[in-house]
Design an enzyme around this catalytic site. Structure first.
Site, PDB file in Angstrom:
ATOM      1  N   ASP A 204     -35.390  25.120  23.368  1.00 10.00           N
ATOM      2  CA  ASP A 204     -35.351  25.451  24.721  1.00 10.00           C
ATOM      3  C   ASP A 204     -35.440  27.014  25.011  1.00 10.00           C
ATOM      4  O   ASP A 204     -36.120  27.595  25.760  1.00 10.00           O
ATOM      5  CB  ASP A 204     -34.207  25.048  25.500  1.00 10.00           C
ATOM      6  CG  ASP A 204     -34.212  23.523  25.640  1.00 10.00           C
ATOM      7  OD1 ASP A 204     -35.365  22.805  25.344  1.00 10.00           O
ATOM      8  OD2 ASP A 204     -33.163  22.863  25.760  1.00 10.00           O
TER       9      ASP A 204
HETATM   10  P1  NAP Z   1     -32.211  23.100  21.503  1.00 13.47           P
HETATM   11  O1  NAP Z   1     -33.239  23.260  22.661  1.00 13.47           O
HETATM   12  O2  NAP Z   1     -31.108  22.051  21.688  1.00 13.47           O
HETATM   13  O3  NAP Z   1     -33.194  22.736  20.094  1.00 13.47           O
HETATM   14  C1  NAP Z   1     -32.626  22.686  18.898  1.00 13.47           C
HETATM   15  C2  NAP Z   1     -33.713  22.376  18.068  1.00 13.47           C
HETATM   16  O4  NAP Z   1     -33.071  22.254  16.723  1.00 13.47           O
HETATM   17  C3  NAP Z   1     -34.398  20.947  18.296  1.00 13.47           C
HETATM   18  O5  NAP Z   1     -35.528  20.702  18.738  1.00 13.47           O
HETATM   19  C4  NAP Z   1     -34.280  20.213  16.681  1.00 13.47           C
HETATM   20  O6  NAP Z   1     -35.601  19.529  16.529  1.00 13.47           O
HETATM   21  C5  NAP Z   1     -33.927  21.302  15.900  1.00 13.47           C
HETATM   22  N1  NAP Z   1     -33.104  20.828  14.859  1.00 13.47           N
HETATM   23  C6  NAP Z   1     -31.740  19.914  14.961  1.00 13.47           C
HETATM   24  N2  NAP Z   1     -31.204  19.900  13.788  1.00 13.47           N
HETATM   25  C7  NAP Z   1     -32.148  20.752  12.678  1.00 13.47           C
HETATM   26  C8  NAP Z   1     -31.596  20.845  11.349  1.00 13.47           C
HETATM   27  N3  NAP Z   1     -30.893  20.455  10.845  1.00 13.47           N
HETATM   28  N4  NAP Z   1     -32.720  21.886  10.877  1.00 13.47           N
HETATM   29  C9  NAP Z   1     -33.563  22.521  11.746  1.00 13.47           C
HETATM   30  N5  NAP Z   1     -33.725  22.143  12.901  1.00 13.47           N
HETATM   31  C10 NAP Z   1     -32.908  21.186  13.574  1.00 13.47           C
HETATM   32  O7  NAP Z   1     -31.508  24.560  21.113  1.00 13.47           O
HETATM   33  P2  NAP Z   1     -31.522  25.906  21.568  1.00 13.47           P
HETATM   34  O8  NAP Z   1     -32.960  26.498  21.739  1.00 13.47           O
HETATM   35  O9  NAP Z   1     -30.323  26.636  20.840  1.00 13.47           O
HETATM   36  O10 NAP Z   1     -31.137  25.807  23.079  1.00 13.47           O
HETATM   37  C11 NAP Z   1     -29.834  25.459  23.497  1.00 13.47           C
HETATM   38  C12 NAP Z   1     -29.870  24.293  24.590  1.00 13.47           C
HETATM   39  O11 NAP Z   1     -28.780  23.728  24.792  1.00 13.47           O
HETATM   40  C13 NAP Z   1     -30.385  24.809  26.008  1.00 13.47           C
HETATM   41  O12 NAP Z   1     -31.113  24.262  26.530  1.00 13.47           O
HETATM   42  C14 NAP Z   1     -29.165  25.314  26.581  1.00 13.47           C
HETATM   43  O13 NAP Z   1     -29.031  25.296  28.067  1.00 13.47           O
HETATM   44  C15 NAP Z   1     -28.206  24.044  26.097  1.00 13.47           C
HETATM   45  N6  NAP Z   1     -26.721  24.253  26.013  1.00 13.47           N
HETATM   46  C16 NAP Z   1     -26.350  25.554  25.845  1.00 13.47           C
HETATM   47  C17 NAP Z   1     -24.962  25.504  25.908  1.00 13.47           C
HETATM   48  C18 NAP Z   1     -24.152  26.786  25.513  1.00 13.47           C
HETATM   49  O14 NAP Z   1     -23.499  27.297  26.152  1.00 13.47           O
HETATM   50  N7  NAP Z   1     -24.988  27.615  24.682  1.00 13.47           N
HETATM   51  C19 NAP Z   1     -24.046  24.403  25.904  1.00 13.47           C
HETATM   52  C20 NAP Z   1     -24.560  23.131  26.312  1.00 13.47           C
HETATM   53  C21 NAP Z   1     -26.016  23.148  26.179  1.00 13.47           C
HETATM   54  P3  NAP Z   1     -35.772  18.514  15.342  1.00 13.47           P
HETATM   55  O15 NAP Z   1     -35.005  17.413  15.680  1.00 13.47           O
HETATM   56  O16 NAP Z   1     -37.414  18.440  15.212  1.00 13.47           O
HETATM   57  O17 NAP Z   1     -35.098  19.254  13.955  1.00 13.47           O
END
Ligand code: NAP
Length: 455
Positions: free
Chosen positions: A382
């Site tokens: 994201d």
């Molecule tokens: P993300 O959008 O959740 O994407 C994580 C990606 O990691 C997934 O597409 C997944 O694809 C891949 N993944 C998962 N396990 C993996 C592994 N073992 N090895 C390699 N890839 C792996 O992560 P982000 O870009 O960090 O964004 C964070 C999101 O969480 C945002 O939408 C944010 O708003 C939300 N959020 C943030 C917080 C905060 O405070 N930081 C709290 C709650 C929610 P695959 O399944 O294809 O591997």
């Protein structure tokens, strides 16, 4: 004498809480912050315990034992589960505030003056809605119920009407504190409102809600302090309430959302997430990535949630070391909401002893992407979705992103076609300058270290 010692202890605990927050500002002093916070809490508990009016020591010991019984397993959860753990902590804190308020009302009811009654009602109202709201947030984040917004027609009007009736009960109680039926009605409505408040919130908005509930729990604790005349509780609660509120504002800014939009916008509902993406994802081989990295002038690593689940931070540092040995400039781009909790990436990279000077925030690193040879996205999705910038119809339109798509070459390390937290398709993966290196991030990085040495 006891009074003087209690006052001195209160001042000491307060100072420790303030220093704890201050030291949290910088990773270098974050450990002192934790020690100061824990010490402040121990001082506050002991100072309260040794007050002459505390006579049932057995109950205090029992409460401390129960706290340990729940707290120790909670402290052992992995970092990726910290948001739901935090939601549970807020539920406990808020329930405690609410229970103190209920018992005070049960004991003194009609005898409470207007000031105490308003503080008590405020405490019970906020405490109760935070308890159930936090439990729903926990269930959503833990996957015990659907994480997407649960909506129905007229939801906002229904919720606001319920809140209005709750506030009417609150106001009436100020004039008729003895009207216990009204008090218990307000209590039930507040518990119900907490559930209804969080049900329509989902997807990427959950971190903001957790921070907001943190703020409510703190304010409920401050009101408890006013009711039972405990200054430390008033100050600690206000600090908690204030910092939680500031955090929600910071996170809203990081996602380009307003608080009202978060609370009433049902962001991330399924109907809104449908979107088209063109082209095909292009798989790239490990050796190609190793050569591109080994001969780059600048490489930028973009860690995300996948790096956290794979626990790949240490081997990422090894890869960075191998590249730096070859004269490559290495930087880490940090998005404020990458991962699952504020500062998640900073904590993991600090654990792997990555120099803090190499961590670059969004505003600093974005202008550098066009001159970056290789941007390596490690389990982020994201936070690198260019739709937020390019597609005004996207539900994440306007959310600041790390603009990796502007780098000369982008390599994305992920296991497969999995989506990110928001459930959106990411057009970055379909761009001609983007290659996908499939596999668990830790495994891919381990193999890359070897391949870079051989390149
Ligand atoms: P993300 O959008 O959740 O994407 C994580 C990606 O990691 C997934 O597409 C997944 O694809 C891949 N993944 C998962 N396990 C993996 C592994 N073992 N090895 C390699 N890839 C792996 O992560 P982000 O870009 O960090 O964004 C964070 C999101 O969480 C945002 O939408 C944010 O708003 C939300 N959020 C943030 C917080 C905060 O405070 N930081 C709290 C709650 C929610 P695959 O399944 O294809 O591997």
């Amino acid at each position: 004498m006891t009074y003087a010692v209690a006052q001195a202890a209160a001042i000491l605990a307060t100072a420790l809480f303030i220093f704890s927050l201050y030291w949290m500002n910088d990773p270098k002093t974050a450990r002192h912050a934790v020690v100061a916070g824990v010490t402040g809490m121990v001082v506050a508990v002991l100072a309260t315990w040794f007050q002459p009016e505390i006579v049932h020591h057995g109950w205090i010991v029992l409460a401390i034992a129960a706290g340990f019984l729940v707290g120790v397993p909670l402290s052992l959860v992995p970092l990726t589960a910290v948001p739901q753990r935090t939601a549970l902590s807020h539920a406990f804190g808020a329930l405690a505030a609410s229970l103190v308020g209920i018992s005070e009302y049960y004991l003194h009811g009609a005898g409470l003056g207007q000031f105490k009654m308003s503080a008590l009602s405020f405490e019970v109202l906020l405490g109760s809605l935070t308890t159930t709201g936090s439990l729903v947030a926990f269930a959503k984040l833990q996957g015990l119920m659907p994480g997407s917004p649960l909506t129905y027609k007229g939801q906002n009007i229904f919720n606001l009407s319920l809140l209005a009736v709750t506030i009417i009960c609150f106001v009436c109680l100020l004039f008729f504190p003895g009207a216990s039926l009204l008090f218990y009605l307000m209590l039930i409505l507040a518990f119900t409102f907490g559930v209804l408040l969080v049900l329509p919130i989902g997807a990427a908005d959950m971190p903001v809600v957790i921070a907001l509930l943190n703020s409510y729990a703190g304010l409920a604790a401050a009101a408890t302090g006013m009711v039972i005349g405990n200054n430390v509780l008033i100050i600690a609660g206000t600090l908690d309430g204030g910092s939680g509120f500031i955090l929600s504002i910071v996170m809203c800014k990081a996602m380009n959302r307003s608080i009202t939009n978060v609370l009433f916008g049902a962001f991330g509902s399924v109907s809104e997430t449908t979107q088209a993406s063109e082209g095909q994802m292009r798989e790239i081989g490990l050796d190609d990535v190793a050569v591109q990295l080994a001969y780059a002038r600048q490489a930028v690593f973009v860690p995300g949630y996948g790096m956290a689940t794979a626990q790949a931070q240490h081997v990422l540092r090894e890869l960075a070391d191998a590249l730096e040995d070859r004269g490559v400039t290495v930087k880490y781009a940090i998005h404020p909401v990458a991962g699952r909790m504020p500062g998640h990436m900073n904590v993991l990279l600090a654990e792997a002893s990555v120099p803090y000077s190499q961590l670059q925030e969004l505003e600093v690193i974005n202008p550098e992407f066009p001159s970056t040879d290789v941007a390596v996205v490690i389990g982020a999705n994201d936070v690198v979705n260019p739709d937020a910038r390019d597609n005004p119809k996207s539900i994440i339109a306007g959310m600041p992103i790390l603009e990796v798509d502007r780098a000369k070459i982008v390599v994305v390390l992920k296991r497969g076609q999995g989506k990110g937290f928001s459930g959106l398709v990411n057009p970055l993966f379909f761009k001609p300058n983007c290659g996908m290196l499939y596999g668990d991030a830790k495994e891919s990085l381990t193999n890359l270290v070897q391949a870079v040495h051989n390149a």
